[in-house]
Design a protein around this motif. Structure first.
Motif, PDB file in Angstrom:
ATOM      1  N   TRP A  47       0.867  -1.183   0.000  1.00  0.00           N
ATOM      2  CA  TRP A  47       0.000   0.000   0.000  1.00  0.00           C
ATOM      3  C   TRP A  47       0.900   1.229   0.000  1.00  0.00           C
ATOM      4  O   TRP A  47       1.239   1.763   1.053  1.00  0.00           O
ATOM      5  CB  TRP A  47      -0.943  -0.011   1.200  1.00  0.00           C
ATOM      6  N   ASN A  48       1.279   1.646  -1.189  1.00  0.00           N
ATOM      7  CA  ASN A  48       2.224   2.748  -1.329  1.00  0.00           C
ATOM      8  C   ASN A  48       1.479   3.978  -1.849  1.00  0.00           C
ATOM      9  O   ASN A  48       1.029   3.985  -3.004  1.00  0.00           O
ATOM     10  CB  ASN A  48       3.341   2.360  -2.302  1.00  0.00           C
ATOM     11  N   PRO A  49       1.338   5.014  -1.030  1.00  0.00           N
ATOM     12  CA  PRO A  49       0.609   6.205  -1.483  1.00  0.00           C
ATOM     13  C   PRO A  49       1.164   6.819  -2.764  1.00  0.00           C
ATOM     14  O   PRO A  49       0.406   7.379  -3.562  1.00  0.00           O
ATOM     15  CB  PRO A  49       0.751   7.174  -0.303  1.00  0.00           C
ATOM     16  N   ALA A  50       2.492   6.692  -2.984  1.00  0.00           N
ATOM     17  CA  ALA A  50       3.093   7.281  -4.179  1.00  0.00           C
ATOM     18  C   ALA A  50       2.559   6.640  -5.453  1.00  0.00           C
ATOM     19  O   ALA A  50       2.454   7.296  -6.500  1.00  0.00           O
ATOM     20  CB  ALA A  50       4.613   7.157  -4.114  1.00  0.00           C
ATOM     21  N   VAL A  51       2.221   5.348  -5.402  1.00  0.00           N
ATOM     22  CA  VAL A  51       1.674   4.668  -6.581  1.00  0.00           C
ATOM     23  C   VAL A  51       0.369   5.335  -7.008  1.00  0.00           C
ATOM     24  O   VAL A  51       0.140   5.588  -8.201  1.00  0.00           O
ATOM     25  CB  VAL A  51       1.451   3.171  -6.274  1.00  0.00           C
ATOM     26  N   PHE A  52      -0.480   5.631  -6.052  1.00  0.00           N
ATOM     27  CA  PHE A  52      -1.760   6.273  -6.373  1.00  0.00           C
ATOM     28  C   PHE A  52      -1.550   7.736  -6.781  1.00  0.00           C
ATOM     29  O   PHE A  52      -2.204   8.223  -7.701  1.00  0.00           O
ATOM     30  CB  PHE A  52      -2.696   6.171  -5.179  1.00  0.00           C
ATOM     31  N   ALA A  53      -0.625   8.400  -6.107  1.00  0.00           N
ATOM     32  CA  ALA A  53      -0.351   9.801  -6.452  1.00  0.00           C
ATOM     33  C   ALA A  53       0.139   9.925  -7.888  1.00  0.00           C
ATOM     34  O   ALA A  53      -0.263  10.849  -8.618  1.00  0.00           O
ATOM     35  CB  ALA A  53       0.673  10.391  -5.485  1.00  0.00           C
ATOM     36  N   GLU A  54       0.978   8.997  -8.325  1.00  0.00           N
ATOM     37  CA  GLU A  54       1.539   9.083  -9.676  1.00  0.00           C
ATOM     38  C   GLU A  54       0.529   8.723 -10.757  1.00  0.00           C
ATOM     39  O   GLU A  54       0.770   8.958 -11.938  1.00  0.00           O
ATOM     40  CB  GLU A  54       2.776   8.191  -9.782  1.00  0.00           C
ATOM     41  N   GLN A  55      -0.624   8.180 -10.349  1.00  0.00           N
ATOM     42  CA  GLN A  55      -1.715   7.979 -11.299  1.00  0.00           C
ATOM     43  C   GLN A  55      -2.489   9.278 -11.535  1.00  0.00           C
ATOM     44  O   GLN A  55      -3.270   9.376 -12.475  1.00  0.00           O
ATOM     45  CB  GLN A  55      -2.661   6.903 -10.791  1.00  0.00           C
ATOM     46  N   GLY A  56      -2.269  10.256 -10.646  1.00  0.00           N
ATOM     47  CA  GLY A  56      -2.950  11.534 -10.796  1.00  0.00           C
ATOM     48  C   GLY A  56      -3.880  11.879  -9.651  1.00  0.00           C
ATOM     49  O   GLY A  56      -4.706  12.799  -9.775  1.00  0.00           O
ATOM     50  N   TYR A  57      -3.747  11.173  -8.521  1.00  0.00           N
ATOM     51  CA  TYR A  57      -4.567  11.447  -7.344  1.00  0.00           C
ATOM     52  C   TYR A  57      -3.802  12.308  -6.342  1.00  0.00           C
ATOM     53  O   TYR A  57      -2.564  12.257  -6.274  1.00  0.00           O
ATOM     54  CB  TYR A  57      -4.936  10.150  -6.625  1.00  0.00           C
ATOM     55  N   VAL A  58      -4.533  13.061  -5.546  1.00  0.00           N
ATOM     56  CA  VAL A  58      -4.014  13.530  -4.265  1.00  0.00           C
ATOM     57  C   VAL A  58      -4.436  12.485  -3.250  1.00  0.00           C
ATOM     58  O   VAL A  58      -5.629  12.163  -3.119  1.00  0.00           O
ATOM     59  CB  VAL A  58      -4.561  14.914  -3.886  1.00  0.00           C
ATOM     60  N   VAL A  59      -3.465  11.929  -2.567  1.00  0.00           N
ATOM     61  CA  VAL A  59      -3.721  10.863  -1.606  1.00  0.00           C
ATOM     62  C   VAL A  59      -3.776  11.467  -0.207  1.00  0.00           C
ATOM     63  O   VAL A  59      -2.881  12.220   0.186  1.00  0.00           O
ATOM     64  CB  VAL A  59      -2.615   9.791  -1.660  1.00  0.00           C
ATOM     65  N   VAL A  60      -4.803  11.145   0.536  1.00  0.00           N
ATOM     66  CA  VAL A  60      -4.898  11.527   1.944  1.00  0.00           C
ATOM     67  C   VAL A  60      -5.036  10.248   2.753  1.00  0.00           C
ATOM     68  O   VAL A  60      -5.926   9.430   2.497  1.00  0.00           O
ATOM     69  CB  VAL A  60      -6.076  12.475   2.216  1.00  0.00           C
ATOM     70  N   ALA A  61      -4.134  10.068   3.716  1.00  0.00           N
ATOM     71  CA  ALA A  61      -4.088   8.849   4.529  1.00  0.00           C
ATOM     72  C   ALA A  61      -4.189   9.241   5.999  1.00  0.00           C
ATOM     73  O   ALA A  61      -3.189   9.602   6.628  1.00  0.00           O
ATOM     74  CB  ALA A  61      -2.802   8.079   4.258  1.00  0.00           C
ATOM     75  N   PRO A  62      -5.385   9.192   6.586  1.00  0.00           N
ATOM     76  CA  PRO A  62      -5.579   9.645   7.967  1.00  0.00           C
ATOM     77  C   PRO A  62      -5.236   8.567   8.989  1.00  0.00           C
ATOM     78  O   PRO A  62      -5.299   7.363   8.705  1.00  0.00           O
ATOM     79  CB  PRO A  62      -7.073   9.969   8.013  1.00  0.00           C
ATOM     80  N   ASN A  63      -4.902   8.987  10.181  1.00  0.00           N
ATOM     81  CA  ASN A  63      -4.666   8.093  11.318  1.00  0.00           C
ATOM     82  C   ASN A  63      -5.725   8.388  12.390  1.00  0.00           C
ATOM     83  O   ASN A  63      -5.475   9.126  13.341  1.00  0.00           O
ATOM     84  CB  ASN A  63      -3.255   8.289  11.866  1.00  0.00           C
ATOM     85  N   PRO A  64      -6.921   7.794  12.237  1.00  0.00           N
ATOM     86  CA  PRO A  64      -8.039   8.110  13.132  1.00  0.00           C
ATOM     87  C   PRO A  64      -7.943   7.370  14.461  1.00  0.00           C
ATOM     88  O   PRO A  64      -6.940   6.696  14.751  1.00  0.00           O
ATOM     89  CB  PRO A  64      -9.247   7.638  12.325  1.00  0.00           C
TER      90      PRO A  64
END
Length: 635
Positions: free
Chosen positions: A400-417
């Protein structure tokens, strides 16, 4: 098979620096790993290795094992299976021996099972490793599940010491259990002081909670097993330091203890003066390194520390920490701080917003595309972590690498609730009895914060994804108002029915988080059941579930997919017969990413990954053709 262990050790540890070539000191009659050594003087060394043992205590050799005439398995207690494998008669154990000079060469002694006849197992399955034991000139320390309590119901792991000065004896002394008054949870990370006279280790208080805070203990004299001190005690036994260390080690002079611990989405390094026989530590641990996430740290002979770690844009970084100046410098960066991958630390930022519980602040990572422009709007990928007692860290991942999704063109937000670790034990513990409560509200508030404050995010083109507890939360979101905010959802190995958790292997987990076993408190289990809200499901949804996942059985994924299909909701199901709770095999991982990115991208107007990679398209096509009994119907 036989492992020519010390051929390897001579190459890498170079016991014979002056010899022009290596040689075999001896053989071990089975597969072993996890070598640790201790100098005994007079040019000799003690060593420990780990491997499987047979019920009679002998080392297990798969090539010599007798083939059973039946495939049946008969059990009288749980565990029946754990993580991704069924329990067998073999047990993990620690073997010891010595390496001594025999003329001009070293000779390997016969290895001895230190746990033979004890009913103890170490390292502790499934993920116990070299952090579960240590060796010194005074003996062996290890941790093991309590031999009396049911291992699937209780988290109690004890610490033990075996006094040894002669590592050739065929019958070792019985292990001595190290006492920690009032603390009966998981013990881990035993490590001897450099002189072998003291032992530091970590332990939790609760006997049925795997995410209780780890606290530091020191056995100030290994010859006195009752001389254990809680380094940072409080009267209520909650501990003076509101962090949960994950590892501990000594400085070479024995005057400093180093601890690694999560803090605010990072894994940092701390120092602490060891407690003495007469006094606890005089102050709280001091943070000395705070950059990304430490994966391991090792003391150097001059007192400095060698650190390996990663961050959200670099998969491997090595640091040198100077204990004199208190400064650190990068020795090696595999991705040159992300540039080799086309990434940059400038893509990474973080936000804090008010949580659902009074006085809480929730932290979230924000990862932007490398070609980010403040004048554009980007679809949102909202990632929910597993655990639930876990967190998104400033670390690299192949799953689960946020950079993979970001490089598809997303802004990734990953919260720690609520439930996340690294923000104080109070936030972690607040998940109990609140699985679909406070964490869900924190996630809703996070989405509102993004809508109101991140003007470069197009929340009308949002997707949400989660695995394990994150998969539970995705299924819960699907049945509630927040689910209508997303164009697509992805659940990986998530919970569909809370009652189905009775089929999971580690029963202490739902028993704690849902405030008791099902037959004693069914209302708490049913209150947070995603399957109770399937009448509200309507958002396109990809379900992924693996057949070797014994933590959350495949029935969970199939049930969710059946509901989606019967309700006529656009949906897909992806499964791997040879993967467990995680997808680890490279081609499977590529298909996983292809299926996920294809599914979410088409719903937010981005090119699918199959359109970007011919090989990924081929894998997807092969997976599609592998379906049996498909009617070719599109929903």
């Amino acid at each position: 098979m036989e492992l020519d262990l010390f051929r390897w050790r001579f190459v890498h540890w170079q016991f014979m620096l002056t010899r022009p070539s290596n040689y075999t000191a001896g053989n071990i009659g089975g597969s072993v790993s996890g070598v640790k050594i201790a100098f005994l003087g007079n040019g000799s060394y003690a060593f420990t290795v780990t491997g499987n043992s047979n019920p009679d205590g002998s080392i297990y050799n798969s090539e010599e094992a007798i083939t059973s005439q039946t495939t049946g398995r008969l059990y009288g207690a749980i565990f029946v299976r754990h993580w991704d494998s069924y329990i067998t008669p073999q047990r993990q154990t620690i073997f010891y021996g010595s390496l001594k000079k025999d003329g001009s060469q070293y000779a390997l002694s016969k290895v001895v099972n230190v746990l033979k006849g004890t009913n103890l197992e170490s390292p502790v399955p499934q993920f116990g490793s070299t952090d579960n034991f240590d060796v010194s000139s005074s003996g062996i320390a290890f941790v093991s599940k309590d031999p009396v309590l049911q291992p699937a119901i209780f988290t109690k792991i004890n610490a033990y010491f075996v006094p040894l000065t002669d590592f050739t004896v065929a019958s070792p002394p019985s292990p001595i259990q190290i006492q920690t008054s009032g603390f009966n949870g998981q013990a881990t990370s035993p490590v001897f002081s450099p002189d072998g006279k003291q032992l530091a280790f970590l332990r939790r208080k609760s006997v049925q909670y795997e995410s209780d805070k780890l606290q530091l203990f020191v056995l100030t004299d290994v010859a006195e097993p009752n001389s254990t001190i809680n380094a940072l005690p409080t009267a209520d036994q909650k501990g003076a330091w509101d962090r949960s260390p994950s590892s501990v080690f000594w400085s070479p002079d024995g005057k400093t203890l180093y601890l690694t611990a999560e803090e605010h989405g990072r894994v940092a390094l701390f120092t602490l003066e060891p407690p003495s026989v007469t006094a606890n530590s005089s102050s709280l641990p001091k943070k000395v390194f705070y950059d990304g996430a430490i994966s391991s740290a090792y003391p150097l002979s001059n007192g400095d520390v060698f650190i390996s770690g990663s961050n959200l844009v670099d998969n491997s970084i090595y640091f040198h920490y100077d204990s004199t100046s208190g400064k650190s410098n990068v020795l090696s960066s595999n991705a040159k701080n992300g540039t080799v991958f086309g990434l940059s630390r400038s893509q990474i930022s973080e936000i804090w917003y008010p949580g659902a519980a009074e006085g809480t602040q929730i932290h979230a990572w924000v990862v932007k595309p490398s070609n980010f422009s403040a004048t554009q709007k980007y679809p949102l990928a909202y990632l929910i972590h597993g655990g639930p007692q876990g967190s998104w860290e400033d670390s690299w991942s192949t799953r689960w690498n946020p950079a993979v999704f970001a490089e598809q063109g997303y802004v990734v937000v990953a919260p720690n609730p609520t439930g996340s670790t690294g923000y104080g034990q109070g936030l972690t513990d607040a998940i109990q009895g609140e699985w679909g409560g406070l964490p869900y509200e924190d996630i809703v508030l996070g989405f509102q914060y993004i809508e109101e404050n991140l003007d470069y995010v197009d929340t009308s083109r949002a997707v949400e994804l989660g695995a394990s507890y994150g998969g539970y939360m995705t299924n819960w979101i699907q049945g509630h108002d927040l689910g209508r905010k997303f164009k697509a959802l992805v659940t990986h190995d998530g919970v569909f029915s809370m009652v189905s958790q009775l089929a999971s292997e580690e029963q202490w987990f739902p028993d704690h988080d849902l405030e008791g076993p099902y037959w004693k408190n069914p209302s708490s289990w049913l209150k947070w059941d995603p399957s109770a809200h399937t009448a509200n499901w309507s958002t396109p949804h990809l379900i992924i579930h693996n057949e070797l996942d014994y933590r959350l059985t495949i029935a969970e994924g199939l049930a969710a997919f059946n509901v989606l299909q019967q309700r006529g909701i656009e949906s897909e199901f992806l499964s791997f017969p040879n993967e467990n709770h995680w997808v680890l095999k490279p081609e499977n991982s590529l298909l996983w990413h292809t299926a996920v990115l294809d599914f979410i991208n088409k719903h937010v107007g981005l090119p699918t990954y199959s359109e970007q990679s011919s090989y990924a398209k081929q894998l997807r096509s092969e997976a599609w053709q592998n379906r049996k009994g498909d009617l070719g119907r599109k929903v």
